[in-house]
Design a protein around this motif. Structure first.
Motif, PDB file in Angstrom:
ATOM      1  N   SER A 110       0.825  -1.212   0.000  1.00  0.00           N
ATOM      2  CA  SER A 110       0.000   0.000   0.000  1.00  0.00           C
ATOM      3  C   SER A 110       0.861   1.263   0.000  1.00  0.00           C
ATOM      4  CB  SER A 110      -0.925   0.009   1.219  1.00  0.00           C
ATOM      5  OG  SER A 110      -0.177  -0.068   2.419  1.00  0.00           O
ATOM      6  N   ARG A 111       2.122   1.128   0.434  1.00  0.00           N
ATOM      7  CA  ARG A 111       3.048   2.266   0.446  1.00  0.00           C
ATOM      8  C   ARG A 111       4.350   1.867  -0.226  1.00  0.00           C
ATOM      9  NH1 ARG A 111       3.544   4.947   6.258  1.00  0.00           N
ATOM     10  NH2 ARG A 111       4.547   6.516   4.925  1.00  0.00           N
ATOM     11  N   ARG A 112       5.004   2.837  -0.819  1.00  0.00           N
ATOM     12  CA  ARG A 112       6.280   2.563  -1.480  1.00  0.00           C
ATOM     13  C   ARG A 112       7.348   2.182  -0.453  1.00  0.00           C
ATOM     14  NH1 ARG A 112       6.577   4.373  -6.871  1.00  0.00           N
ATOM     15  NH2 ARG A 112       4.788   5.652  -7.511  1.00  0.00           N
ATOM     16  N   ALA A 113       8.258   1.327  -0.885  1.00  0.00           N
ATOM     17  CA  ALA A 113       9.356   0.873  -0.028  1.00  0.00           C
ATOM     18  C   ALA A 113      10.677   1.345  -0.614  1.00  0.00           C
ATOM     19  CB  ALA A 113       9.339  -0.647   0.085  1.00  0.00           C
ATOM     20  N   VAL A 114      11.692   1.478   0.254  1.00  0.00           N
ATOM     21  CA  VAL A 114      13.009   1.940  -0.185  1.00  0.00           C
ATOM     22  C   VAL A 114      13.885   0.739  -0.522  1.00  0.00           C
ATOM     23  CG1 VAL A 114      12.872   4.070   1.145  1.00  0.00           C
ATOM     24  CG2 VAL A 114      13.855   2.006   2.182  1.00  0.00           C
ATOM     25  N   PRO A 115      14.954   0.950  -1.292  1.00  0.00           N
ATOM     26  CA  PRO A 115      15.865  -0.157  -1.609  1.00  0.00           C
ATOM     27  C   PRO A 115      16.345  -0.873  -0.352  1.00  0.00           C
ATOM     28  CG  PRO A 115      16.394   1.753  -2.963  1.00  0.00           C
ATOM     29  CD  PRO A 115      15.355   2.207  -1.978  1.00  0.00           C
ATOM     30  N   GLY A 116      16.393  -2.207  -0.436  1.00  0.00           N
ATOM     31  CA  GLY A 116      16.804  -3.025   0.704  1.00  0.00           C
ATOM     32  C   GLY A 116      15.648  -3.602   1.483  1.00  0.00           C
ATOM     33  N   GLN A 117      14.438  -3.052   1.287  1.00  0.00           N
ATOM     34  CA  GLN A 117      13.270  -3.578   1.981  1.00  0.00           C
ATOM     35  C   GLN A 117      12.708  -4.793   1.243  1.00  0.00           C
ATOM     36  OE1 GLN A 117      11.075   0.429   2.889  1.00  0.00           O
ATOM     37  NE2 GLN A 117      10.184  -1.148   4.221  1.00  0.00           N
ATOM     38  N   SER A 118      12.172  -5.762   2.012  1.00  0.00           N
ATOM     39  CA  SER A 118      11.495  -6.927   1.452  1.00  0.00           C
ATOM     40  C   SER A 118      10.000  -6.624   1.396  1.00  0.00           C
ATOM     41  CB  SER A 118      11.749  -8.163   2.314  1.00  0.00           C
ATOM     42  OG  SER A 118      11.098  -9.292   1.771  1.00  0.00           O
ATOM     43  N   VAL A 119       9.408  -6.834   0.220  1.00  0.00           N
ATOM     44  CA  VAL A 119       8.025  -6.441  -0.019  1.00  0.00           C
ATOM     45  C   VAL A 119       7.222  -7.654  -0.472  1.00  0.00           C
ATOM     46  CG1 VAL A 119       6.532  -4.965  -1.417  1.00  0.00           C
ATOM     47  CG2 VAL A 119       8.706  -4.087  -0.594  1.00  0.00           C
ATOM     48  N   SER A 120       5.960  -7.729  -0.046  1.00  0.00           N
ATOM     49  CA  SER A 120       5.074  -8.841  -0.378  1.00  0.00           C
ATOM     50  C   SER A 120       4.189  -8.478  -1.566  1.00  0.00           C
ATOM     51  CB  SER A 120       4.213  -9.191   0.836  1.00  0.00           C
ATOM     52  OG  SER A 120       3.300 -10.211   0.523  1.00  0.00           O
ATOM     53  N   PHE A 121       4.039  -9.434  -2.491  1.00  0.00           N
ATOM     54  CA  PHE A 121       3.150  -9.280  -3.643  1.00  0.00           C
ATOM     55  C   PHE A 121       2.226 -10.501  -3.694  1.00  0.00           C
ATOM     56  CE2 PHE A 121       6.959  -6.914  -4.579  1.00  0.00           C
ATOM     57  CZ  PHE A 121       6.494  -5.733  -5.124  1.00  0.00           C
ATOM     58  N   THR A 122       0.977 -10.282  -4.130  1.00  0.00           N
ATOM     59  CA  THR A 122      -0.012 -11.357  -4.165  1.00  0.00           C
ATOM     60  C   THR A 122      -0.651 -11.438  -5.541  1.00  0.00           C
ATOM     61  OG1 THR A 122      -0.497 -11.109  -1.809  1.00  0.00           O
ATOM     62  CG2 THR A 122      -2.145 -12.238  -3.138  1.00  0.00           C
ATOM     63  N   CYS A 123      -0.799 -12.674  -6.024  1.00  0.00           N
ATOM     64  CA  CYS A 123      -1.459 -12.951  -7.304  1.00  0.00           C
ATOM     65  C   CYS A 123      -2.667 -13.836  -7.021  1.00  0.00           C
ATOM     66  CB  CYS A 123      -0.486 -13.651  -8.247  1.00  0.00           C
ATOM     67  SG  CYS A 123      -1.201 -14.143  -9.841  1.00  0.00           S
ATOM     68  N   SER A 124      -3.821 -13.508  -7.596  1.00  0.00           N
ATOM     69  CA  SER A 124      -5.023 -14.296  -7.330  1.00  0.00           C
ATOM     70  C   SER A 124      -5.830 -14.507  -8.603  1.00  0.00           C
ATOM     71  CB  SER A 124      -5.894 -13.614  -6.271  1.00  0.00           C
ATOM     72  OG  SER A 124      -6.274 -12.315  -6.696  1.00  0.00           O
ATOM     73  N   ALA A 125      -6.561 -15.633  -8.623  1.00  0.00           N
ATOM     74  CA  ALA A 125      -7.486 -15.958  -9.711  1.00  0.00           C
ATOM     75  C   ALA A 125      -8.668 -16.696  -9.089  1.00  0.00           C
ATOM     76  CB  ALA A 125      -6.815 -16.814 -10.775  1.00  0.00           C
ATOM     77  N   ARG A 126      -9.838 -16.602  -9.744  1.00  0.00           N
ATOM     78  CA  ARG A 126     -11.055 -17.163  -9.180  1.00  0.00           C
ATOM     79  C   ARG A 126     -11.798 -18.030 -10.203  1.00  0.00           C
ATOM     80  NH1 ARG A 126     -12.736 -14.599  -4.643  1.00  0.00           N
ATOM     81  NH2 ARG A 126     -14.863 -15.313  -5.024  1.00  0.00           N
ATOM     82  N   GLY A 127     -12.722 -18.846  -9.655  1.00  0.00           N
ATOM     83  CA  GLY A 127     -13.733 -19.504 -10.470  1.00  0.00           C
ATOM     84  C   GLY A 127     -13.256 -20.564 -11.431  1.00  0.00           C
ATOM     85  N   PHE A 128     -12.212 -21.344 -11.081  1.00  0.00           N
ATOM     86  CA  PHE A 128     -11.728 -22.369 -12.018  1.00  0.00           C
ATOM     87  C   PHE A 128     -12.087 -23.765 -11.522  1.00  0.00           C
ATOM     88  CE2 PHE A 128      -8.318 -21.290  -9.087  1.00  0.00           C
ATOM     89  CZ  PHE A 128      -7.885 -22.518  -8.638  1.00  0.00           C
ATOM     90  N   PHE A 129     -12.133 -24.697 -12.460  1.00  0.00           N
ATOM     91  CA  PHE A 129     -12.372 -26.109 -12.161  1.00  0.00           C
ATOM     92  C   PHE A 129     -11.763 -26.926 -13.304  1.00  0.00           C
ATOM     93  CE2 PHE A 129     -14.488 -30.141 -11.863  1.00  0.00           C
ATOM     94  CZ  PHE A 129     -14.659 -30.328 -10.496  1.00  0.00           C
ATOM     95  N   PRO A 130     -11.087 -28.027 -13.018  1.00  0.00           N
ATOM     96  CA  PRO A 130     -10.849 -28.666 -11.730  1.00  0.00           C
ATOM     97  C   PRO A 130      -9.832 -27.914 -10.866  1.00  0.00           C
ATOM     98  CG  PRO A 130      -9.707 -29.848 -13.458  1.00  0.00           C
ATOM     99  CD  PRO A 130     -10.536 -28.808 -14.143  1.00  0.00           C
ATOM    100  N   ARG A 131      -9.511 -28.533  -9.716  1.00  0.00           N
ATOM    101  CA  ARG A 131      -8.732 -27.860  -8.682  1.00  0.00           C
ATOM    102  C   ARG A 131      -7.276 -27.647  -9.061  1.00  0.00           C
ATOM    103  NH1 ARG A 131      -5.576 -28.770  -4.105  1.00  0.00           N
ATOM    104  NH2 ARG A 131      -6.178 -27.572  -2.247  1.00  0.00           N
ATOM    105  N   ASP A 132      -6.681 -28.582  -9.792  1.00  0.00           N
ATOM    106  CA  ASP A 132      -5.243 -28.516 -10.072  1.00  0.00           C
ATOM    107  C   ASP A 132      -4.897 -27.259 -10.857  1.00  0.00           C
ATOM    108  OD1 ASP A 132      -4.850 -30.890  -8.780  1.00  0.00           O
ATOM    109  OD2 ASP A 132      -4.897 -32.112 -10.600  1.00  0.00           O
ATOM    110  N   ILE A 133      -3.939 -26.501 -10.339  1.00  0.00           N
ATOM    111  CA  ILE A 133      -3.503 -25.266 -10.977  1.00  0.00           C
ATOM    112  C   ILE A 133      -2.064 -25.013 -10.567  1.00  0.00           C
ATOM    113  CG2 ILE A 133      -4.204 -23.675  -9.132  1.00  0.00           C
ATOM    114  CD1 ILE A 133      -5.315 -21.836 -11.400  1.00  0.00           C
ATOM    115  N   GLN A 134      -1.287 -24.382 -11.443  1.00  0.00           N
ATOM    116  CA  GLN A 134       0.117 -24.091 -11.155  1.00  0.00           C
ATOM    117  C   GLN A 134       0.341 -22.582 -11.255  1.00  0.00           C
ATOM    118  OE1 GLN A 134      -0.428 -26.570 -13.861  1.00  0.00           O
ATOM    119  NE2 GLN A 134      -0.775 -27.915 -12.099  1.00  0.00           N
ATOM    120  N   VAL A 135       0.994 -22.039 -10.248  1.00  0.00           N
ATOM    121  CA  VAL A 135       1.315 -20.611 -10.220  1.00  0.00           C
ATOM    122  C   VAL A 135       2.831 -20.452 -10.168  1.00  0.00           C
ATOM    123  CG1 VAL A 135       1.004 -18.413  -9.028  1.00  0.00           C
ATOM    124  CG2 VAL A 135      -0.826 -20.135  -8.969  1.00  0.00           C
TER     125      VAL A 135
END
Length: 316
Positions: free
Chosen positions: A104-129
């Motif tokens: 939600s806020r910018r980070a400076v060099p050297g900081q570890s930052v979290s990123f999230t990827c999401s997808a919805r509504g698929f079938f069957p269950r097996d999926i690779q990210v």
């Protein structure tokens, strides 16, 4: 369109034939002689043996086990005479478009930052990210697959930690998803510059350098270098008091995607200004100001010395 086949024997008892989804207390009527779902129709309307049905506009919620049921007319109403073994229907669904989010806020060099990827509504269950930074794989920290309440589709969320560097302004973080409903992987890219703040380096130089003669002009230049994003606020102070703004250039972008900007003030070097401080104050991204100071040195000429030993009375 989905087709469910059912035929009954002519020798069976008198009674209706229906289709239900599921069995027991949670069953749902799909086809009945008196009416059915708008998306359900019989393949052969007038047949007394063929009760094959078509389901149009197949949806995820159509996943389930379907039974063809023959009833007989009993003393207390219709009773189940026989039902089929059940036809399991699995509706395959593509994942939704990917969503990638960063901090939600910018980070400076050297900081570890979290990123999230999401997808919805698929079938069957097996999926690779898979995550890639500038096409190089990055291991995911956590990948979770959860089911919808109906259990007819799944959602996936994957998280990765990335340590940011000054040269990541143009780096690309890509989330890639593979599923058996896809002819090619889904991808979504996040430019790391969106999450990065590189503070500027600030210096003040005087031209000409060193002490100058009185009434000469001196240019103090504030060099603001290597910052991102490319907007800073530059102010000048003389002995701690804000002075009129100097001449400030437009920011210029370097080959690494960082920015540089200069600001110059011109000072008349009077003797009364000897030792005065000229401070450049830089504010970047609403952070604490960065200040650097130059000192004006004025060369004061030596006072004329009068040798009184050469002054005398010349009278006789």
């Amino acid at each position: 369109m989905l087709t469910l086949n059912c035929t009954v024997s002519e020798s069976g008892p008198i009674g209706p034939v229906t289709w239900v989804k599921g069995w027991g207390s949670g069953s749902q009527a799909i086809y009945e002689p008196k009416g059915s779902s708008p998306r359900v129709m019989r393949a052969v309307n007038e047949s007394n043996r063929d009760f094959t049905i078509h389901i149009t506009d197949v949806r995820l919620e159509d996943t389930g086990t379907y039974y063809c049921v023959k009833f007989s007319k009993g003393t207390f109403g219709a009773e189940v005479f026989k039902r089929g073994g059940g036809t399991e229907v699995l509706v395959h669904a593509r994942p939704s478009k990917l969503a990638v989010s960063g901090p939600s806020r910018r980070a400076v060099p050297g900081q570890s930052v979290s990123f999230t990827c999401s997808a919805r509504g698929f079938f069957p269950r097996d999926i690779q990210v898979q995550w890639l930074k500038n096409s190089v794989p990055v291991p995911a920290e956590l990948t979770r697959i959860t089911s919808e309440l109906s259990n007819s589709s799944y959602n996936v969320s994957s998280t990765v930690q990335v340590t940011l560097h000054k040269n990541d302004v143009r780096s690309a973080l890509t989330c890639q998803v593979q599923h058996n409903t896809l002819s090619a992987p889904l991808t979504r890219t996040y430019t790391l510059g969106q999450a990065l703040r590189v503070p500027p380096s600030v210096s003040v130089v005087a031209a000409p350098p060193g002490a100058v003669e009185g009434n000469k002009t001196v240019n103090f230049t504030c060099r603001v270098q290597g910052f991102y994003p490319g907007a800073v606020n530059i102010a000048w102070l003389e002995n701690g008091t804000e002075m009129n703004a100097g001449s400030t250039t437009q920011p210029t972008e370097t080959s690494q995607g960082l920015f540089e900007q200069n600001s110059t003030v011109t000072v008349q070097a009077g003797e009364e200004k000897n030792g005065s401080s000229f401070t450049c104050r830089v504010v970047h991204e609403d952070q604490e100001p960065i200040s650097r100071t130059g000192i004006l040195r004025v060369a004061v000429p030596a006072s004329e010395k009068i040798d009184n030993s050469f002054i005398g009375d010349s009278s006789a």
